[in-house]
Every structure is written in C-alpha cells, then in structure tokens.
Design a protein around this motif. Structure first.
Motif, PDB file in Angstrom:
ATOM      1  N   PRO A 129      27.656  57.260  12.567  1.00  0.00           N
ATOM      2  CA  PRO A 129      28.914  57.896  12.147  1.00  0.00           C
ATOM      3  C   PRO A 129      29.681  57.050  11.136  1.00  0.00           C
ATOM      4  N   ARG A 130      30.412  57.742  10.283  1.00  0.00           N
ATOM      5  CA  ARG A 130      31.260  57.055   9.313  1.00  0.00           C
ATOM      6  C   ARG A 130      32.618  57.744   9.270  1.00  0.00           C
ATOM      7  N   ILE A 131      33.642  57.004   8.886  1.00  0.00           N
ATOM      8  CA  ILE A 131      34.994  57.542   8.763  1.00  0.00           C
ATOM      9  C   ILE A 131      35.254  57.813   7.292  1.00  0.00           C
ATOM     10  N   GLU A 132      35.711  59.020   6.990  1.00  0.00           N
ATOM     11  CA  GLU A 132      35.941  59.414   5.608  1.00  0.00           C
ATOM     12  C   GLU A 132      37.423  59.648   5.337  1.00  0.00           C
ATOM     13  N   GLY A 133      37.898  59.136   4.227  1.00  0.00           N
ATOM     14  CA  GLY A 133      39.267  59.385   3.807  1.00  0.00           C
ATOM     15  C   GLY A 133      40.298  58.654   4.647  1.00  0.00           C
ATOM     16  N   GLU A 134      41.569  58.873   4.317  1.00  0.00           N
ATOM     17  CA  GLU A 134      42.648  58.239   5.066  1.00  0.00           C
ATOM     18  C   GLU A 134      43.099  59.119   6.221  1.00  0.00           C
ATOM     19  N   ALA A 135      43.862  58.536   7.121  1.00  0.00           N
ATOM     20  CA  ALA A 135      44.342  59.272   8.288  1.00  0.00           C
ATOM     21  C   ALA A 135      45.326  60.358   7.867  1.00  0.00           C
ATOM     22  N   THR A 136      45.221  61.518   8.506  1.00  0.00           N
ATOM     23  CA  THR A 136      46.050  62.680   8.193  1.00  0.00           C
ATOM     24  C   THR A 136      47.092  62.907   9.292  1.00  0.00           C
ATOM     25  N   PRO A 137      48.372  63.020   8.962  1.00  0.00           N
ATOM     26  CA  PRO A 137      49.386  63.293   9.982  1.00  0.00           C
ATOM     27  C   PRO A 137      49.186  64.700  10.556  1.00  0.00           C
TER      28      PRO A 137
END
Length: 260
Positions: free
Chosen positions: A75-83
C-alpha cells in the motif's frame, strides 16, 4: 448501492476512553473538537497515515478478501490529507453563528498494488495524531472534488444519519449524492431550509436531550454502536486487525454507501 467495508477503530486507552460509534453502519469519527486543518496538521495526519505500522495494517486490510496477499499489497499513501466535516450538532440546535458542519477528521487516500482504494481517517487524540478508522473506497475524496466543482469555495460535509453528502456556501446547500438529493431536492435548498429540516429530524435527539439521556442511540449519534447492538461498545475479537504496539485496534466492518 454497494457495501463499503470499514475498520471501526477502538482507540488505545492512552488516546481516549471513548469507543468509536457507528454512523448508519459506518464507524464514526474520533472525538471532537478537532483542530483546524492547517498545513502543519495535514502534514502530521499524513505522517500518521504513512507510518510503517499503518502500512502493515493496510496490507492486511487489502488482503482480507483474498484479492491480493498481504505481502504483495504494497500500500501507498497518495496526496495530502483531506478535511472531512459532518453536520454540526450546534447547527441543528440553532446556536447563533454555528456553521453547518464541523471538522471530524482528516482523510488520507491509500492504494494497494492491485488498485484497491481505502480512506484512512486520522484524528488528533490525547496521544497525538492517530489513524482511527480505515474504510474502503474513496468517497471522502470524490465528494471533496465534486463539491469544489459544484460550489467552489464551499464546505463539503456529510449528514451521517442518512449517509448523505452536501456542499454549502453562503445561503445555498446543494446535494452531492442521491441520498442528499432525496433529502433536499436536485436543486438543493437554502441554508435556513436545511436547518429547518435537520432540526425537525434531529433536534430532539441532541446530547442532553431526554432521547439521549434515556440511552436511545446515544442521542444525536445514529442507532448502532460499531460491532454492537443498541450502541453498546464493541470488543476486539477474531476479526480485529492490530495496528501495532502504540496504535489502535481495527475491527472489520461493512457500511452502505451510494456511489454518486
């Protein structure tokens, strides 16, 4: 309609004594209030989502139905965190100046090697930023994008009691999915009209109400606790996925969602 798998988080005792409740079959967010979604807080949430223990849990999460092995999930994390915001109880109660929604958590997008998607819900707890839930799919990000397109600069939020997504700006509240369209019409409604609707539906079920103090569904929260009947706390069992030494425990859940 499809079923959306979730992992309802039980935060560690160091983080909170509260058990995460289900919202219409979906795990609720972490205890509020949450701090503003500043660049610093988004970075902290992203760091928690990308931590080795979290990625290890994600590997098992993506492998739960045999679509891919835990070793191959990568797994990978994509983009920044979204409120991600939910309908505010203060708005429902009619408090002067209360916004229609309040921030509940920051969501990070996770993708496996075979293309499966999940949303990591990260919140500020007594122990710092922690992942408190994992849900399959990308609703949090799709509706954020759709809301920005439909009403630029608006606040995208979810009415968890009916699993409906909206965007609000100024005096307008517009639907983003079929549940919301059924509630307010395809063209949406005024902010005052929306307040009248939710106050009529939930105004007598807010914290402190007779409904809440009678132990019925936790007041403003929806009917069932995660992995329980009647709002009772869930205990981690055979279906749980351990996040790691200092992390939360995840219990696989399924939730209903509409693909809008």
């Amino acid at each position: 309609m499809t079923l959306r798998a979730c992992a309802a988080a039980l935060l560690t005792a160091a983080a909170t004594t509260a058990v995460v409740l289900a919202t219409g079959g979906q795990a609720a967010a972490a205890p509020v209030p949450q701090p503003p979604a500043t660049a610093e807080n988004r970075a902290a949430a992203h760091e928690a989502a990308a931590a080795p223990d979290t990625l290890a849990t994600l590997s098992r999460f993506f492998a739960r139905e045999g679509k891919v092995s835990a070793a191959a999930a990568q797994p990978r994390i994509e983009g920044e965190a979204t409120p991600v915001s939910y309908l505010s109880p203060d708005f429902v109660a009619g408090k002067a100046g209360a916004p229609v929604a309040r921030l509940e958590f920051l969501a990070s997008a996770a993708v496996s090697s075979d293309g499966q998607k999940a949303a990591l819900w990260t919140a500020k707890t007594g122990a710092g930023w922690q992942v408190v839930n994992i849900a399959t799919g990308d609703d949090e990000f799709r509706y954020a994008r759709l809301g920005a397109e439909k009403l630029p600069g608006g606040t995208v939020f979810r009415e968890p009691q009916i699993d409906a997504w909206y965007v609000a700006r100024g005096d307008r509240v517009l639907p983003l999915d079929e549940d919301a369209a059924r509630a307010v019409g395809d063209r949406g409604t005024t902010l005052a009209g929306y307040r009248a609707r939710v106050t009529g539906l939930y105004g007598d079920k807010l914290p402190g109400s007779a409904y809440a103090e009678g132990g019925r569904a936790g007041g403003f929260e929806p009917p069932a606790g995660a992995g329980s009947a009647g709002g009772l706390p869930v205990a981690a069992g055979a279906g749980a996925l351990a996040l790691g030494a200092g992390g939360a425990v995840f219990l696989l859940r399924r939730r209903r969602t509409l693909r809008g």
